[in-house]
Design a protein around this motif. Sequence first.
Motif, PDB file in Angstrom:
ATOM      1  N   PRO A   4     -30.404  -1.384   4.849  1.00 41.16           N
ATOM      2  CA  PRO A   4     -31.439  -2.265   5.405  1.00 41.16           C
ATOM      3  C   PRO A   4     -32.828  -2.013   4.804  1.00 41.16           C
ATOM      4  N   ASP A  47     -32.997 -13.256   5.322  1.00 48.38           N
ATOM      5  CA  ASP A  47     -33.343 -12.535   6.547  1.00 48.38           C
ATOM      6  C   ASP A  47     -32.156 -12.466   7.503  1.00 48.38           C
ATOM      7  N   HIS A  51     -30.308  -9.070   8.628  1.00 48.54           N
ATOM      8  CA  HIS A  51     -30.148  -8.797  10.058  1.00 48.54           C
ATOM      9  C   HIS A  51     -28.684  -8.524  10.388  1.00 48.54           C
ATOM     10  N   GLU A  55     -27.586  -4.953  11.896  1.00 48.25           N
ATOM     11  CA  GLU A  55     -27.065  -4.934  13.267  1.00 48.25           C
ATOM     12  C   GLU A  55     -25.544  -4.885  13.332  1.00 48.25           C
ATOM     13  N   THR A  60     -25.411 -14.471  14.428  1.00 46.36           N
ATOM     14  CA  THR A  60     -26.565 -15.285  14.027  1.00 46.36           C
ATOM     15  C   THR A  60     -26.334 -15.989  12.697  1.00 46.36           C
TER      16      THR A  60
END
Length: 152
Positions: A4, A47, A51, A55, A60
């Motif tokens: 990340p 993005d 993410h 995570e 998403t």
Amino acid sequence: MTLPELLGARRGAIVDEAAAALERAHLAHYEAAGGETRRQRLERLFDLTAHAVAERNLTTIQRHGETVARERFAAGFDLLEVQSAFNVLEEALWRTLVAEVPPADLGEALGLVGTALGAGKDRLAATYVELASRTRTPSLDLRALFAGTAGV
């Protein structure tokens, strides 16, 4: 540096590379949208990918794939055009990872990024095909492919 952290540090360069590749592809709807819109869309996808990796959650990016499919289908984009945006970002990410991630960690890094983008692309394609199957579109009408084969 964690994956990340690396993605965050290289975000601009990766999006630049993907945007340049998308521009070189000369896809009609993306050219019409303009460079700033293309870049914003790639930044959003980056993005969401970062993410999902951080995570370890695909929800998403899958939701994004579905939303993009609906929006682009309604706007007349071909599925190839929309998947191209995912593909150029994935290629740019992979090049960065191969260049900067230690060999012992490379398999996991590529797997995480590939899984995240793959989940988004899968939902995108499934939603797009579902929408296309509800309408008569020349790209899905296979009758012409089999014309004249009745006697074979």
